[in-house]
Write an enzyme that holds these catalytic residues in place. Structure first.
Site, short mmCIF file in Angstrom:
data_model
loop_
_atom_site.label_atom_id
_atom_site.label_comp_id
_atom_site.label_asym_id
_atom_site.label_seq_id
_atom_site.Cartn_x
_atom_site.Cartn_y
_atom_site.Cartn_z
N ASP A 199 -11.30 21.17 -16.11
CA ASP A 199 -10.80 20.30 -15.04
C ASP A 199 -9.59 20.92 -14.35
O ASP A 199 -8.57 20.28 -14.14
CB ASP A 199 -10.44 18.92 -15.62
CG ASP A 199 -10.35 17.86 -14.53
OD1 ASP A 199 -10.82 18.12 -13.39
OD2 ASP A 199 -9.79 16.78 -14.79
N LYS B 40 -7.54 21.98 -11.40
CA LYS B 40 -7.32 21.61 -10.00
C LYS B 40 -5.82 21.40 -9.83
O LYS B 40 -5.12 21.16 -10.82
CB LYS B 40 -8.11 20.36 -9.63
CG LYS B 40 -7.83 19.18 -10.53
CD LYS B 40 -8.66 17.97 -10.18
CE LYS B 40 -8.41 16.88 -11.21
NZ LYS B 40 -9.13 15.66 -10.96
N ASN C 194 -3.75 18.72 -11.70
CA ASN C 194 -3.51 18.80 -13.14
C ASN C 194 -2.50 19.87 -13.52
O ASN C 194 -2.35 20.19 -14.69
CB ASN C 194 -4.82 19.03 -13.88
CG ASN C 194 -5.65 17.76 -13.95
OD1 ASN C 194 -5.10 16.66 -13.85
ND2 ASN C 194 -6.95 17.91 -14.11
N ASP D 88 -2.82 18.78 -18.29
CA ASP D 88 -3.77 17.71 -18.48
C ASP D 88 -5.00 18.22 -19.22
O ASP D 88 -5.61 19.18 -18.80
CB ASP D 88 -4.19 17.20 -17.09
CG ASP D 88 -4.70 15.80 -17.14
OD1 ASP D 88 -5.68 15.56 -17.87
OD2 ASP D 88 -4.12 14.94 -16.46
N THR E 260 -13.31 17.33 -10.44
CA THR E 260 -13.45 17.08 -9.02
C THR E 260 -14.65 17.88 -8.54
O THR E 260 -14.83 19.02 -8.92
CB THR E 260 -12.18 17.54 -8.29
OG1 THR E 260 -11.08 16.96 -8.95
CG2 THR E 260 -12.19 17.14 -6.84
P1 ATP Z 1 -4.77 11.38 -13.76
O1 ATP Z 1 -6.12 11.27 -14.28
O2 ATP Z 1 -4.49 10.55 -12.54
O3 ATP Z 1 -4.34 12.81 -13.61
P2 ATP Z 1 -3.49 11.16 -16.29
O4 ATP Z 1 -3.73 9.98 -17.15
O5 ATP Z 1 -4.15 12.44 -16.63
O6 ATP Z 1 -3.81 10.74 -14.85
P3 ATP Z 1 -1.15 12.73 -16.02
O7 ATP Z 1 -1.76 13.50 -14.91
O8 ATP Z 1 -0.95 13.42 -17.29
O9 ATP Z 1 -1.95 11.39 -16.24
O10 ATP Z 1 0.27 12.16 -15.60
C1 ATP Z 1 0.45 11.40 -14.42
C2 ATP Z 1 1.63 11.96 -13.65
O11 ATP Z 1 2.83 11.91 -14.42
C3 ATP Z 1 1.48 13.42 -13.28
O12 ATP Z 1 0.74 13.58 -12.12
C4 ATP Z 1 2.93 13.86 -13.15
O13 ATP Z 1 3.46 13.50 -11.91
C5 ATP Z 1 3.64 13.06 -14.21
N1 ATP Z 1 3.74 13.83 -15.45
C6 ATP Z 1 2.82 13.87 -16.46
N2 ATP Z 1 3.20 14.66 -17.45
C7 ATP Z 1 4.41 15.16 -17.09
C8 ATP Z 1 5.33 16.09 -17.70
N3 ATP Z 1 5.06 16.63 -18.87
N4 ATP Z 1 6.46 16.39 -17.03
C9 ATP Z 1 6.70 15.85 -15.81
N5 ATP Z 1 5.89 14.99 -15.18
C10 ATP Z 1 4.74 14.65 -15.81
MG MG Z 2 -3.82 14.02 -14.76
#
Ligand code: ATP
Ligand code: MG
Length: 290
Positions: free
Chosen positions: A151, A153, A156, A169, A187
């Site tokens: 994944d 992109k 992530n 991610d 995507t």
């Molecule tokens: P999605 O499927 O929408 O990507 P998700 O559940 O995978 O959601 P993440 O992408 O891990 O969630 O986290 C959401 C957001 O939080 C990220 O896009 C980023 O802006 C912020 N974030 C996540 N992890 C971190 C980190 N380790 N440091 C700083 N910001 C972070």
């Molecule tokens: Mg994410």
């Protein structure tokens, strides 16, 4: 609590300790960093000295269950906790309460790479090459551990405080071999032909995605995008209908063409990506300017 405080400078060791030692009350909660599928991510600081900054990702158990991704979530956590690479967000540990799971993540100080790409529209060749260099290194580490990311992109990818790229991610990663069935994930724009066509896939899907990512860095949109029709994107992917804007250098074109190959085994291996003239040239330039 003392033992917890003593652990702080050795967060890297926390995997050796039972996860129940961590608790929400051990942290001061700061600003929200973003919103994930199952809950928010916060900047937090440990209460005891030396105050350590982390990203705390919350996942609501009820929503994980409603989406039937319990297994996948567990896998994501297991995979990420075992990874140690400068370009992969470190998962230091986790804990849970009745309603939520909390992931203690390395804080990526400069946030989402996607935001930077939207802000600037595209990246210079040098900046793109630096990111692709770091991605190739991280992917080669993942593949050596038999983990396929699947994944890749810009959404992530995160940026560390010195601007280094961090894969953030692992929602769709799988341990290879394992489940190689076609699952519609990721995507559309980043899917390789074998996945579009419902065939089996392996770690070579990440090489294709690396080519798509490189293209998107350089021009601001992925190569097979068709905003009018999903079918058209599928068709263009399956036909490897690749067109380069005039702005792309010959070396950049060469590398992208070698990654975006219909036949997975013909894609340039990561070890070769790391030696490609476009990567090497820009790596040297970056060194000179430091
Ligand atoms: P999605 O499927 O929408 O990507 P998700 O559940 O995978 O959601 P993440 O992408 O891990 O969630 O986290 C959401 C957001 O939080 C990220 O896009 C980023 O802006 C912020 N974030 C996540 N992890 C971190 C980190 N380790 N440091 C700083 N910001 C972070
Ligand atoms: Mg994410």
């Amino acid at each position: 609590m003392n033992s917890f405080c003593e652990l702080i400078p050795f967060l890297t060791l926390c995997r050796e300790y039972p996860t129940r030692e961590w608790n929400l009350t051990d942290f001061e909660i700061g600003r929200p960093l973003g919103k994930g599928k199952f809950g928010r991510v916060y900047m937090v600081r440990t209460k005891c000295e030396p105050k350590y900054i982390l990203a705390l990702k919350t996942l609501y158990k009820s929503e994980i269950i409603a989406s039937r991704v319990e297994k996948q979530t567990r896998r994501e956590i297991e995979i990420q906790q075992n990874l140690r690479h400068p370009n992969i967000v470190r998962l230091y540990g986790y804990f849970h309460d009745e309603k939520r799971i909390f992931l203690m993540l390395e804080f990526a100080g400069k946030g989402e790479l996607y935001k930077q790409l939207s802000k600037y529209g595209r990246f210079s060749e040098r900046r793109s090459a630096r990111y692709i260099d770091q991605m190739a290194d991280a992917l080669s580490y993942l593949h050596s551990k038999h983990v396929i990311h699947r994944d890749i992109k810009p959404e992530n990818l995160l940026l560390g405080i010195t601007g280094e790229l961090k894969i953030g991610d692992f929602g769709w990663s799988v341990h290879a071999p394992g489940n190689r069935r076609m699952t519609l994930c990721g995507t559309l724009d980043y899917l390789p032909p074998e996945m579009v066509e419902g065939k089996e896939h392996n770690e070579k899907v990440d090489l294709w995605a690396l080519g798509v990512l490189m293209y998107e860095f350089l021009i601001g949109k992925p190569p097979f995008e068709d905003r009018m029709s999903v079918q058209n994107t599928y068709r263009r992917i399956a036909a490897v209908d690749l067109r380069f804007p005039a702005s792309f250098s010959l070396e950049a074109r060469d590398l992208i063409s070698k990654l975006l190959k219909y036949i997975p085994d013909e894609r340039l291996p990561l070890s070769e990506v790391l030696k490609h003239p476009w990567i090497v040239k820009n790596r040297e330039k970056t060194k000179e300017s430091v």
